[in-house]
Design a protein around this motif. Structure first.
Motif, PDB file in Angstrom:
ATOM      1  N   MET A   1       1.127  -0.748   0.273  1.00 43.01           N
ATOM      2  CA  MET A   1      -0.048   0.382   0.037  1.00 43.01           C
ATOM      3  C   MET A   1       0.552   1.539   0.174  1.00 43.01           C
ATOM      4  SD  MET A   1      -2.652   1.506   3.188  1.00 43.01           S
ATOM      5  CE  MET A   1      -3.519  -0.049   1.939  1.00 43.01           C
ATOM      6  N   LEU A   2       0.915   2.350  -0.778  1.00 40.72           N
ATOM      7  CA  LEU A   2       1.423   3.493  -1.062  1.00 40.72           C
ATOM      8  C   LEU A   2       0.337   4.395   0.767  1.00 40.72           C
ATOM      9  CD1 LEU A   2       0.521   4.961  -4.855  1.00 40.72           C
ATOM     10  CD2 LEU A   2       2.436   3.851  -3.571  1.00 40.72           C
ATOM     11  N   LYS A   3       1.484   4.903   0.797  1.00 40.95           N
ATOM     12  CA  LYS A   3       1.523   5.862   1.966  1.00 40.95           C
ATOM     13  C   LYS A   3       1.904   7.111   1.506  1.00 40.95           C
ATOM     14  CE  LYS A   3       3.247   5.943   7.224  1.00 40.95           C
ATOM     15  NZ  LYS A   3       4.084   4.756   8.386  1.00 40.95           N
ATOM     16  N   VAL A   4       1.114   8.274   1.754  1.00 38.62           N
ATOM     17  CA  VAL A   4       1.914   9.637   1.882  1.00 38.62           C
ATOM     18  C   VAL A   4       1.550  10.237   2.457  1.00 38.62           C
ATOM     19  CG1 VAL A   4       0.414  11.743   0.313  1.00 38.62           C
ATOM     20  CG2 VAL A   4       0.778   9.198  -1.110  1.00 38.62           C
ATOM     21  N   ALA A   5       1.699  11.836   2.965  1.00 37.13           N
ATOM     22  CA  ALA A   5       1.553  12.658   4.193  1.00 37.13           C
ATOM     23  C   ALA A   5       1.582  13.863   3.022  1.00 37.13           C
ATOM     24  CB  ALA A   5       3.033  12.813   5.016  1.00 37.13           C
ATOM     25  N   ILE A   6       0.361  14.049   3.665  1.00 40.08           N
ATOM     26  CA  ILE A   6      -0.208  15.516   3.908  1.00 40.08           C
ATOM     27  C   ILE A   6       0.903  16.355   5.141  1.00 40.08           C
ATOM     28  CG2 ILE A   6      -1.339  17.196   3.462  1.00 40.08           C
ATOM     29  CD1 ILE A   6      -1.556  14.938   1.207  1.00 40.08           C
ATOM     30  N   ILE A   7       2.353  17.736   3.965  1.00 46.22           N
ATOM     31  CA  ILE A   7       2.535  18.398   5.667  1.00 46.22           C
ATOM     32  C   ILE A   7       2.251  20.179   5.888  1.00 46.22           C
ATOM     33  CG2 ILE A   7       4.905  18.917   5.669  1.00 46.22           C
ATOM     34  CD1 ILE A   7       5.467  16.843   4.927  1.00 46.22           C
ATOM     35  N   HIS A   8       1.298  20.679   6.184  1.00 43.31           N
ATOM     36  CA  HIS A   8       1.877  22.191   6.693  1.00 43.31           C
ATOM     37  C   HIS A   8       2.356  21.900   8.265  1.00 43.31           C
ATOM     38  CE1 HIS A   8      -0.358  25.422   7.017  1.00 43.31           C
ATOM     39  NE2 HIS A   8      -0.885  25.179   5.755  1.00 43.31           N
ATOM     40  N   ASP A   9       1.826  23.873   8.724  1.00 45.87           N
ATOM     41  CA  ASP A   9       2.494  23.125   9.814  1.00 45.87           C
ATOM     42  C   ASP A   9       0.617  23.774  11.112  1.00 45.87           C
ATOM     43  OD1 ASP A   9       4.482  22.972  11.790  1.00 45.87           O
ATOM     44  OD2 ASP A   9       4.228  25.205  12.664  1.00 45.87           O
ATOM     45  N   SER A  10      -0.068  24.123  10.395  1.00 45.05           N
ATOM     46  CA  SER A  10      -1.422  24.054  11.286  1.00 45.05           C
ATOM     47  C   SER A  10      -2.168  23.236  12.035  1.00 45.05           C
ATOM     48  CB  SER A  10      -2.539  24.403  10.534  1.00 45.05           C
ATOM     49  OG  SER A  10      -4.087  24.603  10.993  1.00 45.05           O
ATOM     50  N   PRO A  11      -2.018  23.393  13.533  1.00 41.66           N
ATOM     51  CA  PRO A  11      -2.056  22.038  14.279  1.00 41.66           C
ATOM     52  C   PRO A  11      -3.475  21.359  13.674  1.00 41.66           C
ATOM     53  CG  PRO A  11      -2.139  24.605  15.467  1.00 41.66           C
ATOM     54  CD  PRO A  11      -1.765  24.385  13.792  1.00 41.66           C
ATOM     55  N   ILE A  12      -4.478  21.323  13.207  1.00 40.91           N
ATOM     56  CA  ILE A  12      -5.178  20.872  12.565  1.00 40.91           C
ATOM     57  C   ILE A  12      -5.377  21.305  11.074  1.00 40.91           C
ATOM     58  CG2 ILE A  12      -8.043  21.100  12.684  1.00 40.91           C
ATOM     59  CD1 ILE A  12      -8.190  22.709  14.769  1.00 40.91           C
ATOM     60  N   PRO A  13      -5.335  20.279  10.452  1.00 40.08           N
ATOM     61  CA  PRO A  13      -5.211  20.355   8.973  1.00 40.08           C
ATOM     62  C   PRO A  13      -6.514  21.582   8.424  1.00 40.08           C
ATOM     63  CG  PRO A  13      -5.466  17.873   9.839  1.00 40.08           C
ATOM     64  CD  PRO A  13      -5.418  18.901  10.628  1.00 40.08           C
ATOM     65  N   THR A  14      -5.517  22.237   7.217  1.00 40.50           N
ATOM     66  CA  THR A  14      -6.582  23.394   6.608  1.00 40.50           C
ATOM     67  C   THR A  14      -7.261  22.632   5.623  1.00 40.50           C
ATOM     68  OG1 THR A  14      -4.739  22.951   4.912  1.00 40.50           O
ATOM     69  CG2 THR A  14      -3.873  24.454   7.365  1.00 40.50           C
ATOM     70  N   PRO A  15      -8.306  23.085   5.775  1.00 44.11           N
ATOM     71  CA  PRO A  15      -9.309  22.634   4.521  1.00 44.11           C
ATOM     72  C   PRO A  15      -8.993  21.967   3.150  1.00 44.11           C
ATOM     73  CG  PRO A  15     -10.140  24.915   4.816  1.00 44.11           C
ATOM     74  CD  PRO A  15      -8.765  24.469   5.538  1.00 44.11           C
ATOM     75  N   SER A  16      -7.471  22.580   2.446  1.00 40.53           N
ATOM     76  CA  SER A  16      -6.877  21.910   1.580  1.00 40.53           C
ATOM     77  C   SER A  16      -6.440  20.483   1.945  1.00 40.53           C
ATOM     78  CB  SER A  16      -5.890  22.935   0.613  1.00 40.53           C
ATOM     79  OG  SER A  16      -5.416  23.443   1.468  1.00 40.53           O
ATOM     80  N   ALA A  17      -6.305  20.983   3.066  1.00 38.61           N
ATOM     81  CA  ALA A  17      -5.585  19.293   3.449  1.00 38.61           C
ATOM     82  C   ALA A  17      -6.319  18.561   3.985  1.00 38.61           C
ATOM     83  CB  ALA A  17      -4.583  20.192   5.329  1.00 38.61           C
ATOM     84  N   LYS A  18      -7.375  18.690   4.582  1.00 43.27           N
ATOM     85  CA  LYS A  18      -8.353  17.716   4.126  1.00 43.27           C
ATOM     86  C   LYS A  18      -8.822  17.422   3.199  1.00 43.27           C
ATOM     87  CE  LYS A  18     -10.632  19.677   8.657  1.00 43.27           C
ATOM     88  NZ  LYS A  18     -11.472  20.406   9.349  1.00 43.27           N
ATOM     89  N   GLN A  19      -9.307  17.896   1.724  1.00 45.11           N
ATOM     90  CA  GLN A  19      -9.381  17.354   0.586  1.00 45.11           C
ATOM     91  C   GLN A  19      -8.720  16.190   0.247  1.00 45.11           C
ATOM     92  OE1 GLN A  19     -10.095  21.193  -0.505  1.00 45.11           O
ATOM     93  NE2 GLN A  19     -12.480  21.484  -0.109  1.00 45.11           N
ATOM     94  N   LEU A  20      -7.403  16.761   0.262  1.00 47.83           N
ATOM     95  CA  LEU A  20      -6.117  16.104  -0.087  1.00 47.83           C
ATOM     96  C   LEU A  20      -6.030  14.571   0.811  1.00 47.83           C
ATOM     97  CD1 LEU A  20      -3.355  18.333  -0.307  1.00 47.83           C
ATOM     98  CD2 LEU A  20      -4.164  16.960  -2.190  1.00 47.83           C
ATOM     99  N   LEU A  21      -6.433  14.767   2.040  1.00 49.18           N
ATOM    100  CA  LEU A  21      -6.716  13.543   3.048  1.00 49.18           C
ATOM    101  C   LEU A  21      -7.047  12.530   2.654  1.00 49.18           C
ATOM    102  CD1 LEU A  21      -5.621  14.858   6.237  1.00 49.18           C
ATOM    103  CD2 LEU A  21      -4.127  13.707   5.504  1.00 49.18           C
ATOM    104  N   THR A  22      -8.607  13.511   2.105  1.00 48.27           N
ATOM    105  CA  THR A  22      -9.512  12.212   1.810  1.00 48.27           C
ATOM    106  C   THR A  22      -9.779  11.692   0.301  1.00 48.27           C
ATOM    107  OG1 THR A  22     -11.275  14.007   3.492  1.00 48.27           O
ATOM    108  CG2 THR A  22     -12.145  13.044   0.619  1.00 48.27           C
ATOM    109  N   SER A  23      -8.740  12.818  -0.885  1.00 50.91           N
ATOM    110  CA  SER A  23      -9.168  12.367  -1.912  1.00 50.91           C
ATOM    111  C   SER A  23      -7.939  10.776  -1.392  1.00 50.91           C
ATOM    112  CB  SER A  23      -8.136  13.331  -2.491  1.00 50.91           C
ATOM    113  OG  SER A  23      -9.169  14.163  -2.675  1.00 50.91           O
ATOM    114  N   PHE A  24      -6.890  10.960  -1.388  1.00 43.51           N
ATOM    115  CA  PHE A  24      -5.403  10.212  -0.879  1.00 43.51           C
ATOM    116  C   PHE A  24      -6.866   8.703  -0.731  1.00 43.51           C
ATOM    117  CE2 PHE A  24      -2.304  12.975  -1.877  1.00 43.51           C
ATOM    118  CZ  PHE A  24      -1.656  12.487  -2.927  1.00 43.51           C
ATOM    119  N   ILE A  25      -6.907   8.798   0.767  1.00 43.41           N
ATOM    120  CA  ILE A  25      -7.653   7.842   0.936  1.00 43.41           C
ATOM    121  C   ILE A  25      -8.730   7.239   0.614  1.00 43.41           C
ATOM    122  CG2 ILE A  25      -9.433   6.870   3.276  1.00 43.41           C
ATOM    123  CD1 ILE A  25      -7.866   9.480   4.992  1.00 43.41           C
ATOM    124  N   LYS A  26      -9.456   7.492  -0.336  1.00 42.00           N
ATOM    125  CA  LYS A  26     -10.812   6.944  -1.242  1.00 42.00           C
ATOM    126  C   LYS A  26      -9.813   5.786  -2.037  1.00 42.00           C
ATOM    127  CE  LYS A  26     -12.725  10.789  -3.812  1.00 42.00           C
ATOM    128  NZ  LYS A  26     -13.207  11.523  -4.300  1.00 42.00           N
TER     129      LYS A  26
END
Length: 296
Positions: A1-26
């Motif tokens: 299984m591929l493993k991808v990290a979304i990297i930012h510095d916000s304590p909580i994922p930003t909207p774009s980070a959340k969308q990327l997480l969702t897009s990779f997970i699905k």
């Protein structure tokens, strides 16, 4: 299984980070959200090891960089970019690449590279002298003074009065900030944001400056609408993205009396306004693009 990290510095994922997480997970990809300030790098007999807090030795296939966080010194900037370079050198596919992130973040370097590739940019100079800055505005008329590194339009000032430039220049230089100056030639109260992923233009929007402002940044209240762009704008946007070594970007294109001109190329563009106007979610396209490259 591929493993991808979304990297930012916000304590909580930003909207774009959340969308990327969702897009990779699905798409069946294992995903992580990592804060860039908690990343560190170690060089030892085993090679280059990137750690996350107390977790030693990250194992990733790819890392999508959505922001470098608050930068209070050049040392912090280079530490964070160097850690990302450590990831890249250890075999992780970093998007966008660290070298390209630095180029895009440095407005002057980006402008130099765009110009060297035959892309039209505004007339630009950078000085460290009050009187040179005053002379520039006297010769050029309307100018925009910008922080050399900055985003969302904050800190940029449109000026016509040499006395105002004098005050701004003295203030900035006291704080060790050079004066990055561009001639203002925009003929419409809008610009064009073009979203590029790989060799594909996903779409474009017009960004209209709000009342009593000249800035077209969505973060500062700009109104957006879907733009139908010609092939010339598409070619400019793809060429500008490649000129800076980026794999995806938001390219800001203006219109002056002589045609199209590239203002900036954003290496981690926000896309809330773009999604609202076009209905296109760039996270889906970025996920597809990265997964396809990893599987090659």
């Amino acid at each position: 299984m591929l493993k991808v990290a979304i990297i930012h510095d916000s304590p909580i994922p930003t909207p774009s980070a959340k969308q990327l997480l969702t897009s990779f997970i699905k798409r069946g990809v294992e995903t992580l959200y990592l804060r860039i300030s908690k990343l560190s790098v170690e060089v030892n007999d085993r090679g280059i090891i990137v750690n996350y807090g107390k977790h030693k030795g990250l194992t990733l296939d790819s890392a999508i960089i959505r922001g470098l966080g608050t930068i209070l010194s050049t040392e912090v900037l280079f530490k964070r970019l160097d850690v990302l370079k450590g990831l890249e050198l250890s075999g992780v596919f970093v998007v966008n690449p660290p070298d390209a992130l630095l180029t895009a973040r440095d407005k002057l370097l980006a402008t130099l590279k765009l110009k060297s590739c035959g892309i039209r940019v505004p007339r630009t100079t950078i000085v460290e002298d009050v009187y040179e800055a005053v002379e520039v505005v006297r010769k050029w008329g309307i100018v925009v003074i910008k922080p050399l590194m900055g985003s969302l339009g904050y800190g940029s000032v449109k000026v016509t009065d040499p006395d105002v430039v004098y005050i701004i220049a003295r203030t900035w230089l006291i704080h060790g900030q050079p004066l990055y100056i561009q001639k203002f030639t925009r003929v419409k109260e809008r610009d064009i944001r073009v979203f590029v992923v790989g060799d594909e233009v996903l779409g474009a929007i017009y960004r209209y400056a709000p009342p009593h402002s000249w800035k077209t940044n969505v973060a500062q209240g700009a109104r957006v609408e879907k733009a139908i762009i010609d092939e010339e704008v598409k070619e400019i946007a793809i060429k500008a993205t490649k000129a800076l070594g980026l794999l995806y970007a938001g390219v800001d294109v203006g219109e002056d009396e002589d045609g199209y001109v590239v203002y900036e190329v954003n290496s981690a563009p926000q896309w809330g306004g773009f999604m609202m106007a076009t209905g296109i979610n760039p996270a889906e396209k970025i996920a597809e693009f990265v997964i396809n490259l990893l599987k090659k």
